[in-house]
Design a protein around this motif. Structure first.
Motif, PDB file in Angstrom:
ATOM      1  N   GLU B 471       0.717  -1.148   0.078  1.00 32.26           N
ATOM      2  CA  GLU B 471      -0.079   0.114   0.017  1.00 32.26           C
ATOM      3  C   GLU B 471       0.960   1.351  -0.048  1.00 32.26           C
ATOM      4  OE1 GLU B 471      -3.283   2.202   2.861  1.00 32.26           O
ATOM      5  OE2 GLU B 471      -2.529   0.426   3.334  1.00 32.26           O
ATOM      6  N   VAL B 472       0.616   2.128  -1.199  1.00 30.19           N
ATOM      7  CA  VAL B 472       1.448   3.373  -1.153  1.00 30.19           C
ATOM      8  C   VAL B 472       0.598   4.395  -0.401  1.00 30.19           C
ATOM      9  CG1 VAL B 472       2.596   4.895  -2.530  1.00 30.19           C
ATOM     10  CG2 VAL B 472       2.650   2.632  -2.998  1.00 30.19           C
ATOM     11  N   ILE B 473       1.276   5.075   0.657  1.00 35.89           N
ATOM     12  CA  ILE B 473       0.349   6.251   1.123  1.00 35.89           C
ATOM     13  C   ILE B 473       1.233   7.491   0.700  1.00 35.89           C
ATOM     14  CG2 ILE B 473      -0.372   7.375   3.359  1.00 35.89           C
ATOM     15  CD1 ILE B 473       0.015   4.547   4.566  1.00 35.89           C
ATOM     16  N   ARG B 474       0.656   8.273   0.310  1.00 34.63           N
ATOM     17  CA  ARG B 474       1.224   9.668  -0.436  1.00 34.63           C
ATOM     18  C   ARG B 474       0.737  10.771   0.493  1.00 34.63           C
ATOM     19  NH1 ARG B 474      -0.432   6.888  -4.991  1.00 34.63           N
ATOM     20  NH2 ARG B 474       1.141   6.983  -6.832  1.00 34.63           N
ATOM     21  N   GLN B 475       1.718  11.627   0.916  1.00 33.65           N
ATOM     22  CA  GLN B 475       1.407  12.734   1.417  1.00 33.65           C
ATOM     23  C   GLN B 475       2.130  13.800   0.873  1.00 33.65           C
ATOM     24  OE1 GLN B 475       2.347  13.493   5.772  1.00 33.65           O
ATOM     25  NE2 GLN B 475       0.499  12.997   6.006  1.00 33.65           N
ATOM     26  N   PHE B 476       1.842  14.323   0.038  1.00 31.26           N
ATOM     27  CA  PHE B 476       2.560  15.470  -0.774  1.00 31.26           C
ATOM     28  C   PHE B 476       2.424  16.922  -0.367  1.00 31.26           C
ATOM     29  CE2 PHE B 476       2.734  12.608  -4.824  1.00 31.26           C
ATOM     30  CZ  PHE B 476       3.677  11.893  -4.209  1.00 31.26           C
ATOM     31  N   GLY B 477       3.534  17.364  -0.397  1.00 31.37           N
ATOM     32  CA  GLY B 477       3.250  19.071   0.080  1.00 31.37           C
ATOM     33  C   GLY B 477       3.337  19.742  -0.889  1.00 31.37           C
ATOM     34  N   ASP B 478       2.800  21.221  -0.866  1.00 30.79           N
ATOM     35  CA  ASP B 478       2.710  21.959  -2.014  1.00 30.79           C
ATOM     36  C   ASP B 478       4.317  22.284  -2.115  1.00 30.79           C
ATOM     37  OD1 ASP B 478       1.871  23.506  -4.009  1.00 30.79           O
ATOM     38  OD2 ASP B 478       1.164  25.013  -2.633  1.00 30.79           O
ATOM     39  N   LEU B 479       4.840  21.732  -3.172  1.00 31.42           N
ATOM     40  CA  LEU B 479       6.289  22.008  -3.577  1.00 31.42           C
ATOM     41  C   LEU B 479       6.436  22.791  -4.974  1.00 31.42           C
ATOM     42  CD1 LEU B 479       7.766  18.486  -3.581  1.00 31.42           C
ATOM     43  CD2 LEU B 479       7.369  19.918  -1.936  1.00 31.42           C
ATOM     44  N   PRO B 480       7.464  23.878  -4.518  1.00 29.34           N
ATOM     45  CA  PRO B 480       7.907  24.570  -5.776  1.00 29.34           C
ATOM     46  C   PRO B 480       8.653  23.756  -6.625  1.00 29.34           C
ATOM     47  CG  PRO B 480       9.407  25.046  -3.791  1.00 29.34           C
ATOM     48  CD  PRO B 480       8.456  23.991  -3.628  1.00 29.34           C
ATOM     49  N   GLU B 481       8.766  24.163  -8.092  1.00 25.96           N
ATOM     50  CA  GLU B 481       9.529  23.440  -9.130  1.00 25.96           C
ATOM     51  C   GLU B 481      10.616  23.642  -8.534  1.00 25.96           C
ATOM     52  OE1 GLU B 481       8.189  24.602 -12.825  1.00 25.96           O
ATOM     53  OE2 GLU B 481       6.131  23.608 -12.997  1.00 25.96           O
ATOM     54  N   ILE B 482      11.538  22.482  -8.962  1.00 29.01           N
ATOM     55  CA  ILE B 482      13.028  22.588  -8.690  1.00 29.01           C
ATOM     56  C   ILE B 482      13.759  22.202  -9.955  1.00 29.01           C
ATOM     57  CG2 ILE B 482      12.770  21.767  -6.348  1.00 29.01           C
ATOM     58  CD1 ILE B 482      14.285  19.402  -7.346  1.00 29.01           C
ATOM     59  N   GLU B 483      14.881  22.823 -10.018  1.00 30.17           N
ATOM     60  CA  GLU B 483      15.773  22.842 -11.126  1.00 30.17           C
ATOM     61  C   GLU B 483      16.733  21.403 -11.344  1.00 30.17           C
ATOM     62  OE1 GLU B 483      18.327  25.904 -13.705  1.00 30.17           O
ATOM     63  OE2 GLU B 483      19.193  25.219 -11.772  1.00 30.17           O
ATOM     64  N   CYS B 484      16.498  20.606 -12.086  1.00 27.01           N
ATOM     65  CA  CYS B 484      17.099  19.299 -12.208  1.00 27.01           C
ATOM     66  C   CYS B 484      16.883  18.559 -13.455  1.00 27.01           C
ATOM     67  CB  CYS B 484      16.519  18.444 -11.060  1.00 27.01           C
ATOM     68  SG  CYS B 484      14.877  17.818 -11.285  1.00 27.01           S
ATOM     69  N   SER B 485      17.789  17.413 -13.230  1.00 24.94           N
ATOM     70  CA  SER B 485      17.496  16.594 -14.472  1.00 24.94           C
ATOM     71  C   SER B 485      16.442  15.443 -14.228  1.00 24.94           C
ATOM     72  CB  SER B 485      18.908  15.676 -14.584  1.00 24.94           C
ATOM     73  OG  SER B 485      18.808  14.628 -15.542  1.00 24.94           O
ATOM     74  N   PRO B 486      15.209  15.773 -14.889  1.00 26.70           N
ATOM     75  CA  PRO B 486      13.963  14.863 -14.451  1.00 26.70           C
ATOM     76  C   PRO B 486      14.267  13.453 -14.494  1.00 26.70           C
ATOM     77  CG  PRO B 486      13.384  16.866 -15.608  1.00 26.70           C
ATOM     78  CD  PRO B 486      14.765  16.695 -15.790  1.00 26.70           C
ATOM     79  N   SER B 487      14.924  12.837 -15.635  1.00 29.72           N
ATOM     80  CA  SER B 487      15.019  11.661 -15.894  1.00 29.72           C
ATOM     81  C   SER B 487      16.204  10.983 -14.838  1.00 29.72           C
ATOM     82  CB  SER B 487      15.593  11.131 -17.447  1.00 29.72           C
ATOM     83  OG  SER B 487      16.896  11.788 -17.366  1.00 29.72           O
ATOM     84  N   LYS B 488      16.895  11.551 -14.376  1.00 31.01           N
ATOM     85  CA  LYS B 488      17.662  10.949 -13.168  1.00 31.01           C
ATOM     86  C   LYS B 488      17.069  10.914 -12.143  1.00 31.01           C
ATOM     87  CE  LYS B 488      22.208  12.223 -15.145  1.00 31.01           C
ATOM     88  NZ  LYS B 488      23.514  13.244 -15.157  1.00 31.01           N
ATOM     89  N   LEU B 489      16.277  11.983 -11.569  1.00 28.51           N
ATOM     90  CA  LEU B 489      15.633  11.875 -10.335  1.00 28.51           C
ATOM     91  C   LEU B 489      14.531  10.903 -10.457  1.00 28.51           C
ATOM     92  CD1 LEU B 489      14.899  15.381  -8.848  1.00 28.51           C
ATOM     93  CD2 LEU B 489      16.770  13.881  -8.347  1.00 28.51           C
ATOM     94  N   ASN B 490      13.913  10.590 -11.852  1.00 26.62           N
ATOM     95  CA  ASN B 490      12.838   9.506 -11.739  1.00 26.62           C
ATOM     96  C   ASN B 490      13.795   8.260 -11.415  1.00 26.62           C
ATOM     97  OD1 ASN B 490      10.763  11.123 -12.269  1.00 26.62           O
ATOM     98  ND2 ASN B 490      10.982  11.182 -14.231  1.00 26.62           N
ATOM     99  N   GLN B 491      14.742   8.207 -11.960  1.00 23.62           N
ATOM    100  CA  GLN B 491      15.569   7.095 -11.693  1.00 23.62           C
ATOM    101  C   GLN B 491      15.870   6.667 -10.114  1.00 23.62           C
ATOM    102  OE1 GLN B 491      19.248   6.743 -13.700  1.00 23.62           O
ATOM    103  NE2 GLN B 491      19.593   4.632 -13.181  1.00 23.62           N
ATOM    104  N   VAL B 492      16.143   7.883  -9.522  1.00 17.95           N
ATOM    105  CA  VAL B 492      16.386   7.848  -8.266  1.00 17.95           C
ATOM    106  C   VAL B 492      15.100   7.485  -7.433  1.00 17.95           C
ATOM    107  CG1 VAL B 492      16.806   9.203  -6.045  1.00 17.95           C
ATOM    108  CG2 VAL B 492      18.157   9.531  -8.119  1.00 17.95           C
ATOM    109  N   PHE B 493      13.759   7.827  -7.862  1.00 18.37           N
ATOM    110  CA  PHE B 493      12.540   7.553  -7.101  1.00 18.37           C
ATOM    111  C   PHE B 493      12.418   5.926  -7.602  1.00 18.37           C
ATOM    112  CE2 PHE B 493      11.644  12.061  -7.707  1.00 18.37           C
ATOM    113  CZ  PHE B 493      12.144  12.489  -6.687  1.00 18.37           C
ATOM    114  N   LEU B 494      12.578   5.729  -8.661  1.00 16.10           N
ATOM    115  CA  LEU B 494      12.342   4.283  -9.184  1.00 16.10           C
ATOM    116  C   LEU B 494      13.242   3.166  -8.276  1.00 16.10           C
ATOM    117  CD1 LEU B 494      10.795   2.333 -11.026  1.00 16.10           C
ATOM    118  CD2 LEU B 494      12.790   2.324 -12.435  1.00 16.10           C
ATOM    119  N   ASN B 495      14.570   3.540  -8.144  1.00 18.38           N
ATOM    120  CA  ASN B 495      15.478   2.757  -7.391  1.00 18.38           C
ATOM    121  C   ASN B 495      15.037   2.590  -6.123  1.00 18.38           C
ATOM    122  OD1 ASN B 495      17.194   2.004  -9.747  1.00 18.38           O
ATOM    123  ND2 ASN B 495      18.798   3.377  -9.065  1.00 18.38           N
TER     124      ASN B 495
END
Lengths: 313, 607
Positions: B471-495
């Motif tokens: 079960e995945v429980i998401r509790q997302f805050g109101d975040l500003p956009e950040i400058e980054c390399s999206p594909s790399k961060l996605n890989q981080v999350f996936l890992n």
């Protein structure tokens, strides 16, 4: 196809995606009596109260994988033919389905309705013809008639037959071959019950040899012994070669011995009960061997000509 | 080390000490002193002899001056004797024998001095008496002559002459032997006179007395002199000298013995020195050889260093290559895993959509047949030419087909099938869109990125691992956009999600919490899986570290995560309790520190 018996054949479909089950109902409800389960556990619950002829299961399901289900189902309902229907499976899953599930076919998603219908129909026919028999003969395998059938080891590496012989002991007759021609020569001379083969010999895939052997000599039992395991090849080998077991190198003594013993028993069973052959029917080779040299063609002819010899046995 | 230095030092000191001792022993004989001592002894001897001579002369000449000379000699002799007894040239204390002889000699010479003084004093008186008596002799002899008968006077005269001569001889001769003669002469003088007169007798008596006194005095003088001269000073001094010479010779012999020892010792020392020299020479030779090698090595060092550097740099580049390859293979492996999951996810809807389409097509064929049958029946019914039979046949055919097809039911089925198909296609479209979002190849590498969306995408991609299990429980805050390399961060999350899913063996929960922070965002991914020990926790970001069985993981997943976060100037922390679960906290800054020039090129290419 259902004409042979009064009642409709019973088919159990197992998938965690209900829409698949809907589709299956649409596809098969007119011909068969269809049952559905959304998980392995539910399928087993159902099998306990309802014997079926064919089980078609997804591999990737939460809780229980398709292989786990089919393995248990084999004990629970040995007569049912088992088909694995899956979107993607790694090699281990496929090898597991061969060795533990003893499945009839491996069907990839997305499937073609026609092919699936044919496959299911064949499974039903096999189940029907062997239904009366299987229960009675399961434990009733008589002593082998005549000499102990031999084990043919087909491998590029000439040390493998020696190794196998040493593992099995001197009670077994082990013959080694490093080319397919040699193998066929041996089969012409000797009574072979089990073929222990690598997936490729002299850079030729053995699938055509094994498929042809199975087509014409269904009582021959093939075991794959390889270190070049590959998912696609394994699927071909089960669908077109009805290989009995798939084991990987390095050779483990116990595993090898158990497998060969089991294969020899299977051979006896098949020799004594030709009705069972349908259960191990192979798909017609969809594509002829790509490097179908004249040599290969000649082999296949020779293999067909072995028939008379086999009949003698 | 100290001990090693101390031992030779002690040995050297001992060797030098022995050398010094031997040298001193050979130096103990001082020839100058020896000569001075001998001279002293000679001087004493000479003076003694001189003194004897003087005393002897004294008897001969009772000159007044000789006494002063004697005193002078006595004084010199005394000084020399003192020198024998004490002082630098003293003989005392050299050995017992010598001491004894010296004592004897000194005692003797002292006694001699006393005798000398006694003689001196007596001699004056005796001399005086002698002189007086000698002076009285002529007088008394004259008186005798005078008193004697004239006959006799002629006989007496030669006797008196002879007497006078004899007396003179007696007094002058150092060792007179004529006392008998004198007494004979007196007797002769007496005898020659019969019936001597009284005067003659008296004069004779006086003369006789004079003669006797002279003889007596002379005898006493001679006695004293001989007693003085008879002192064995010379012999004793000789004995002293002999004793001294013997001592000296002993000393010299001793010194010679030591000299021999010294020579031997010196030879020994020389040998040792020579041995040391040879050894030194040899070690110097070895040192020289080593030095040569060193110089040689020094010369080749640069080449070696260069070669080694080349080796090292090639090894480094090999390492980098293989690391890059491994990272690539890890990427491919995770990609493969992802593809496996996604393939299954896509193939399932694709499977039923395709099958449904096929069913719809076959059903449509039936329906088309039905339609055309009904159409034909309708046409026949409205046609004037058609016979009733034909119409009836067409109608029954149409009805038969209608019954076979069962339009009401089939239409419902078709609706359902199409609905399912539609659903399946939407699912596929969704997945494809997620994949596109995930890979972000159509977006710039450094982009404004909604972290929450990235997490959603990653969760969708690994849905297959989580479905019905976690079960995945998401509790997302109101975040500003950040400058980054999206594909790399996605890989981080996936890992991280994949790891969390793998940590949960059966069913469990993953809690994802995001919040805005000052100048950045923080993402916490918490699972209630198996957790890990501190040992494992400390090593999880190391490349190639894995707890999965061989062949299951490359051990690069989390090290890649770590690197990506590091590249973005963020941090990643991990807390874990065995059996309870793990928590990864990622903090990322809003802006990247340095505009990566090399990153813009592919983004342009992608655009």
């Amino acid at each position: 196809m259902t004409a042979s018996t009064t009642a409709k054949a019973r088919i159990l479909f197992v998938d965690d995606e209900p829409r698949i089950l809907t589709t299956m109902r649409m596809l098969f409800r007119s011909q068969y009596e269809v049952f559905f389960a959304e998980s392995g556990q539910k399928a087993l619950d159902l099998l306990k109260v309802q014997a079926v002829d064919v089980i078609v299961s997804d591999q990737r399901m939460p809780g229980m994988t398709g292989i786990e289900l089919l393995r248990t189902a084999r004990d629970l309902n040995p007569n049912a033919m088992r088909i694995l229907l899956t979107g993607y499976s790694d090699l281990n899953a496929i090898i597991g389905s061969i060795n533990e599930g003893e499945i009839f076919r491996f069907v990839n998603k997305p499937w073609s309705n026609e092919d699936l219908s044919v496959t299911v129909a064949r499974a039903v026919a096999a189940a029907r013809t062997s239904a009366a028999l299987s229960a009675a003969t399961a434990d009733n395998i008589g002593a082998p008639a005549g000499p102990q059938p031999g084990v043919l080891v087909l491998d590029d590496d000439p040390s493998v037959p020696t190794k196998v012989q040493s593992i099995l002991g001197s009670d077994y007759r082990v013959f080694g071959a490093t080319t397919m021609e040699e193998a066929v020569n041996l089969m012409e001379r000797e009574r072979i019950g089990v073929v222990l083969s690598d997936t490729r010999v002299q850079d030729h895939p053995v699938i055509s040899l094994i498929g042809t052997l199975k087509q014409h000599h269904p009582e021959l039992v093939s075991v794959i012994l390889t270190d070049r395991a590959d998912a696609g090849q394994a699927i071909e080998l089960i669908n077109q070669g009805q290989i009995y077991r798939f084991i990987t190198k390095p050779i483990h003594d116990n595993q090898c011995k158990i497998t060969v013993n089991s294969a020899l028993k299977q051979h006896e069973r098949l020799s004594q009960n030709p009705e069972l052959h349908k259960r191990y029917e192979v798909e017609a080779t969809t594509t002829p061997p790509p490097t179908a040299t004249t040599g290969t063609g000649k082999f296949l002819d020779r293999i067909r000509s072995l028939r008379s010899w086999v009949k003698r046995a | 080390m100290k001990f090693k230095l101390l031992l030779p030092a002690i040995a050297a000191v001992i060797a030098i000490g022995i050398l010094g001792f031997l040298l001193k022993m050979t130096q103990s004989v001082d020839s100058n002193l020896h000569r001075a001592r001998l001279e002293n002894i000679r001087a004493v001897d000479n003076l003694d002899i001189e003194l004897n001579r003087m005393f002897t002369q004294t008897r001969a000449s009772s000159l007044a001056g000789s006494a002063a000379d004697r005193t002078k000699i006595t004084q010199r002799l005394g000084k020399d004797l003192d020198a024998l007894d004490k002082g630098p040239t003293a003989l005392r204390g050299l050995n017992k024998d010598l001491d004894k002889k010296l004592d004897q000699f000194l005692d003797t010479i002292e006694a001699k001095f006393e005798l000398g003084f006694d003689f001196e004093a007596r001699n004056t008186l005796l001399n005086q008496g002698l002189v007086n008596n000698m002076d009285a002799v002529p007088f008394n002899s004259d008186a005798v002559l005078a008193a004697a008968p004239a006959a006799k006077q002629e006989m007496l005269k030669p006797l008196i002459m002879q007497l006078k001569t004899e007396l003179l001889t007696l007094s002058v001769t150092p060792a007179p032997n004529n006392a008998g003669t004198i007494r004979d002469l007196i007797s002769q003088m007496k005898a020659g006179t019969e019936a001597p007169s009284e005067a003659f007798t008296a004069a004779m008596e006086s003369l006789n007395g004079n003669c006797e006194e002279i003889i007596q005095d002379k005898t006493e003088m001679l006695d004293k002199l001989s007693s003085f001269l008879g002192r064995p000073t010379g012999a004793q001094l000789q004995a002293v000298e002999q004793a001294y010479t013997a001592w000296y010779q002993g000393e010299v012999a001793n010194a010679n013995q030591y000299r021999v020892i010294l020579v031997g010792y010196a030879a020994l020392l020389l040998l040792i020195l020579a041995w040391l020299g040879i050894r030194l020479r040899r070690s110097y030779g070895e040192l020289d050889k080593a030095n040569g090698k060193l110089v040689d090595a020094n010369e080749h060092l640069e080449d070696q260093v260069e070669a080694r550097t080349k080796d090292l740099s090639s090894a480094l580049s090999d390492l980098r290559n293989s690391q890059a390859q491994l990272i690539q293979s890890e990427k491919m492996a995770s990609l493969g895993q992802m593809v496996a999951g996604v393939a299954h996810e896509i193939n399932t809807p694709l499977g039923y959509a395709r099958s449904n389409a096929s069913i719809v097509r076959t059903t449509l064929a039936d329906i088309r047949d039905l339609c055309s049958a009904q159409d034909r029946a309708l046409t026949l019914m409205t046609s004037a030419d058609a016979s009733d039979e034909e119409v009836a046949n067409a109608l029954s055919d149409a009805d038969e087909r209608r019954q076979l097809v069962n339009p009401t039911e089939v239409m419902g089925d078709l609706d359902n099938l199409l609905e399912d198909t539609d659903h399946g296609l939407v699912q596929i479209a969704d997945l494809v869109s997620s994949l596109k979002d995930f890979s972000r190849v159509d977006r710039s590498r450094n982009d404004q990125f909604r972290v929450n969306d990235g997490i959603d995408t990653a969760l969708k991609i690994c849905q297959n691992q989580l479905k019905n299990r976690v079960e995945v429980i998401r509790q997302f805050g109101d975040l500003p956009e950040i400058e980054c390399s999206p594909s790399k961060l996605n890989q981080v999350f996936l890992n991280l999600f994949t790891n969390a899913a793998q940590a949960i063996s059966d069913t469990g929960k993953i809690f994802v919490h995001t919040s805005a922070e000052q100048n950045g965002v923080s993402i916490r991914i918490i699972d209630n899986g198996c957790g890990m020990t501190d040992e494992v926790r400390q090593r999880i970001f190391e490349p190639f570290y894995t707890t999965k069985p061989v062949g299951k993981g490359t051990g690069l997943g989390l090290s890649i995560v770590f690197r990506i976060i590091e590249e973005h100037g963020g941090t990643i922390d991990v807390h874990s309790v065995v059996g309870k679960g793990s928590e990864f906290t990622i903090r990322l800054p809003l802006k990247q520190q340095r505009p990566a020039d090399n990153e813009t090129a592919p983004s342009l290419a992608a655009a």
